[in-house]
Structures are given as structure tokens and as C-alpha cells.
Design a protein around this motif. Sequence first.
Motif, mmCIF file in Angstrom:
data_model
loop_
_atom_site.group_PDB
_atom_site.id
_atom_site.type_symbol
_atom_site.label_atom_id
_atom_site.label_comp_id
_atom_site.label_asym_id
_atom_site.label_seq_id
_atom_site.Cartn_x
_atom_site.Cartn_y
_atom_site.Cartn_z
ATOM 1 N N UNK A 102 0.875 -1.168 0.000
ATOM 2 C CA UNK A 102 0.000 0.000 0.000
ATOM 3 C C UNK A 102 0.914 1.220 0.000
ATOM 4 N N UNK A 103 0.751 2.123 -0.969
ATOM 5 C CA UNK A 103 1.661 3.255 -1.128
ATOM 6 C C UNK A 103 0.901 4.553 -0.899
ATOM 7 N N UNK A 104 1.425 5.389 -0.018
ATOM 8 C CA UNK A 104 0.780 6.664 0.304
ATOM 9 C C UNK A 104 1.786 7.795 0.190
ATOM 10 N N UNK A 105 1.324 8.942 -0.271
ATOM 11 C CA UNK A 105 2.167 10.141 -0.318
ATOM 12 C C UNK A 105 1.595 11.188 0.604
ATOM 13 N N UNK A 106 2.471 12.003 1.169
ATOM 14 C CA UNK A 106 2.075 13.110 2.024
ATOM 15 C C UNK A 106 2.457 14.405 1.326
ATOM 16 N N UNK A 107 1.491 15.269 1.117
ATOM 17 C CA UNK A 107 1.720 16.566 0.481
ATOM 18 C C UNK A 107 2.391 16.382 -0.882
ATOM 19 N N UNK A 108 3.544 17.020 -1.108
ATOM 20 C CA UNK A 108 4.191 16.984 -2.420
ATOM 21 C C UNK A 108 4.888 15.667 -2.714
ATOM 22 N N UNK A 109 4.838 14.717 -1.799
ATOM 23 C CA UNK A 109 5.311 13.377 -2.106
ATOM 24 C C UNK A 109 4.538 12.763 -3.257
ATOM 25 N N UNK A 110 3.369 13.333 -3.584
ATOM 26 C CA UNK A 110 2.563 12.841 -4.701
ATOM 27 C C UNK A 110 3.322 12.902 -6.014
ATOM 28 N N UNK A 111 4.277 13.816 -6.138
ATOM 29 C CA UNK A 111 5.029 13.921 -7.388
ATOM 30 C C UNK A 111 5.886 12.674 -7.620
ATOM 31 N N UNK A 117 -3.300 2.911 -3.416
ATOM 32 C CA UNK A 117 -2.598 4.183 -3.630
ATOM 33 C C UNK A 117 -3.397 5.295 -2.950
ATOM 34 N N UNK A 118 -2.730 6.028 -2.047
ATOM 35 C CA UNK A 118 -3.381 7.104 -1.315
ATOM 36 C C UNK A 118 -2.521 8.356 -1.392
ATOM 37 N N UNK A 119 -3.162 9.508 -1.383
ATOM 38 C CA UNK A 119 -2.432 10.774 -1.408
ATOM 39 C C UNK A 119 -3.066 11.745 -0.428
ATOM 40 N N UNK A 120 -2.258 12.615 0.159
ATOM 41 C CA UNK A 120 -2.758 13.616 1.109
ATOM 42 C C UNK A 120 -2.392 15.010 0.645
ATOM 43 N N UNK A 121 -3.179 15.979 1.070
ATOM 44 C CA UNK A 121 -2.885 17.381 0.788
ATOM 45 C C UNK A 121 -1.817 17.887 1.758
#
Length: 321
Positions: A103-112, A156-160
Amino acid sequence: MRTLSDMHTVALATAGHLLHFELAVAYEIFRTPPQEVTDGWYDVLLCGPGPVRIGPFMVEPDHGLERLISADTVIVPACADIDEPPPPELVEAVRAAHEAGARVASLCTGAFALGAAGLLDGRRATTHWAHTAELSARHPQAVVDPDVLYTDNGSVLTAAGKAAAVDLCIHLIHLDHGAGIANTVARRLVMPPHRPGGQAQFVATPMQVSGDHMLASLLAWARERLDQPLTVTDLARRANTSPRNLGRQFRAVTGQTPLQWLLTQRVRRAQELLEATDESVEAVAVATGMGTATTLRRQFKRIAGVPPDSYRRSFRTTRTS
């Protein structure tokens, strides 16, 4: 599909130029179990190619990036400079981890980094509101939503931005351990209970329009008249153009139709009034051109994600005499 084991591994990627807040938040949340959990918590690993300086701190990883591949959850914290491409070794490790079932998650600009790995293609994603346009431009196959706290596509998860990173971490605990434990962790952090990802980012997004653009003066003119019943015809007449051309210009600059933009600005103004004044919801509705409290409540909830009264309780500005 992987399930929560006795020691679920959370790997934090420490590659590239990072921001310390998101990394520290994730480390704190996943490393410290609440008293109610006696087993089955998380094993937190720092994974990177070597020591990395994050602001005034030096971070020494426990493992190399290859350890991401065997982790249960991989978290990519915020990068400090989105103009600098994510390190290729990080992109490859994130892609390999996802292909292996993590399970892969990004925090803020880690989305790039997730975007560079192709994980956002065809999926909803978000990042800090100031960078959503750039994320969408670089990864046009991603469905970028600038108005949510976080997105959950399953694997896949992403955060603001910053506070939303906390929300996403709590959300992951909610998925793994249930609402009771998630809310216990939230209380330990002295924050409200788990917030759903669809709640809007509480921010008035500024429109960056150069001074010589035809919309520059029009947007300022319209913001000064939000209490009035403006129409697309009124805006087009002010800009000395046709409603059709005005619509094209608005979509190119703001990503919205003129009416959508007007409604968003009315809600943003309502947020300001709810924070800074004691005006009733009815008075705020009139002052923002919504007409009635019923209309304001409906549109405010749709755009801001919470009712006006709840927003005021959370963000009321403390005034001193």
C-alpha cells in the motif's frame, strides 16, 4: 492481498530533499501504539540511499530503498522542491513496492514521486492546493482533486498539505485497526476525531493571473461585488468580450466556468465572514450574494465539506477587546 500482521511494516522513504514535518508526523503516529493495542502494531522503518539532511536535522535510514519492496505500507513524505525531479532510485523503488503488493501513500508533495512512478494514472489524487495544477500538468492521466484532504484508491493514497498528512495517517490506522483506535490516536495528538478525505482543504485558493491578462482586473472587480447578483453576461460585458470567449478564458486560467468560479468565491468570502465576524448565517448569505441561509448552507457544505456553523466553530478568529 496483504493483511495486517502481528508487526505490520511501515516504510518511510527518506530520499531526495524532504520536508521534516511530514516525515516526523508519520514516524510519530505509526511508531507509538496507544495503550489499548497490546500487539499487532507497526514496525516503522526509515529507508533511503544514505544519510539525508532535512532542515537542521540529519536522518540516518535503517535500510536502503530496496527494503520498500517488502514493506506492507510505503509512505513518501513531502519533497522540498517540486521543480527538482524525484530521485530515479526512489521512483523505481516505489513502483516496485506497489507491484509487489504494498500500500503506497504520499504526504503533500510526495505525490510527485508517485506520479513519476505511474501510480497516479487513472486514479484520484491530491497534494497541497498550491501545487495541484502542476501535479495535473505533469501527470495528465491522474484525476487531480484540489479540494479534498486526501484520496484513497485502495492501494494508492495521497494527502494534501501538512495537517491533511496527519488525517491520512489516522485514516490508515482507521483502515487497519478500526475507528476506536484511530480516534484514540487522534486524541493523543490533541486533534479532532478522524476526518473523511472528502472534506475540503480549508483554504482560499488564490488565482495567479498576470497583470496584463484580460481576467486580471475582472476577477478583482467581481470579488468586490460578490454581494450582487452577477451573471456571465455581466462579467462578459465588463471584460468587453463574448460570454463564450469569457468561458474559454476562465477555464484556461481557473479551471472553472465563470459561474463555478463565482460560487467558489462566494463561499470563500463566507468563510472569511464566519471566521472574523459575529454575523448570522442569514446575514452572511446576503453579504455573499447567496440570498438565503438555505442556499448558503447547501453550497457551503458542497464546497467546504462542512456546514457553515461547524466551520465557524472550528475556525472562529479569537478577537481581543
